[in-house]
Design an enzyme around this catalytic site. Structure first.
Site, mmCIF file in Angstrom:
data_model
loop_
_atom_site.group_PDB
_atom_site.id
_atom_site.type_symbol
_atom_site.label_atom_id
_atom_site.label_comp_id
_atom_site.label_asym_id
_atom_site.label_seq_id
_atom_site.Cartn_x
_atom_site.Cartn_y
_atom_site.Cartn_z
ATOM 1 N N ASN A 127 0.568 -16.157 2.005
ATOM 2 C CA ASN A 127 2.017 -16.165 2.118
ATOM 3 C C ASN A 127 2.534 -16.268 0.692
ATOM 4 O OD1 ASN A 127 4.741 -16.671 2.428
ATOM 5 N ND2 ASN A 127 4.478 -18.035 4.170
ATOM 6 N N GLU B 133 -1.452 -11.018 5.385
ATOM 7 C CA GLU B 133 -0.160 -11.493 4.889
ATOM 8 C C GLU B 133 0.559 -12.215 6.022
ATOM 9 O OE1 GLU B 133 3.952 -9.563 3.064
ATOM 10 O OE2 GLU B 133 2.242 -8.270 3.485
ATOM 11 N N HIS C 107 4.120 -14.614 7.052
ATOM 12 C CA HIS C 107 5.439 -15.153 6.727
ATOM 13 C C HIS C 107 5.907 -16.007 7.894
ATOM 14 C CE1 HIS C 107 5.733 -12.721 3.191
ATOM 15 N NE2 HIS C 107 5.251 -11.711 3.906
#
Length: 139
Positions: A71, A95, A97
């Protein structure tokens, strides 16, 4: 299986900052829960507010670990250097978020990192990290 979670800028303030967006729990408390639930993994954590330190950590672990959960925080939208670091390493990167970056300000909609990652998980709160763990365990 050795996996590291790498968090970027301002994620050291989870549980304190913008609770309506990021929740009430610190990442350290969440990490304890993850480690208990996934005791079969060698799970490490690293956080920095400094772009170069994040790149150095990616270089350090990117050829020997089994997975990286990244992140990059606001660097997601600005850092060609972090994107290049992800592209240069061999370890798969997911990835993550916490907030849904596509439901926020327009400048947050673009990730410079995603194209070099196995995939992106966005908008599921801290649960996104565990979702990434499940993916990496199945690789």
């Amino acid at each position: 299986m050795k996996i590291i979670i790498i968090n970027g800028p301002n994620l050291n303030l989870l549980g304190v900052r913008e609770k309506s967006v990021y929740g009430n729990k610190s990442f350290e408390d969440y990490l304890k829960e993850l480690k208990l639930k996934h005791s079969d993994l060698d799970l490490e954590y690293y956080q920095s507010n400094v772009e170069g330190e994040l790149i150095n950590k990616l270089h350090e672990v990117g050829f020997s670990y089994d997975g990286i959960i990244l992140n990059a925080g606001a660097y997601t939208h600005t850092s060609v250097a972090i994107s290049d670091a992800v592209a240069a390493i061999k370890t798969p990167v997911v990835e993550v978020h916490i907030s849904n970056i596509h439901a926020r300000e327009e400048y947050r909609h673009l990730s410079l990192i995603t194209a070099n990652c196995a995939g992106m998980i966005t908008g599921f709160g801290l649960k996104g990290y565990e979702m990434a763990l499940y993916y990496l365990k199945d690789c």
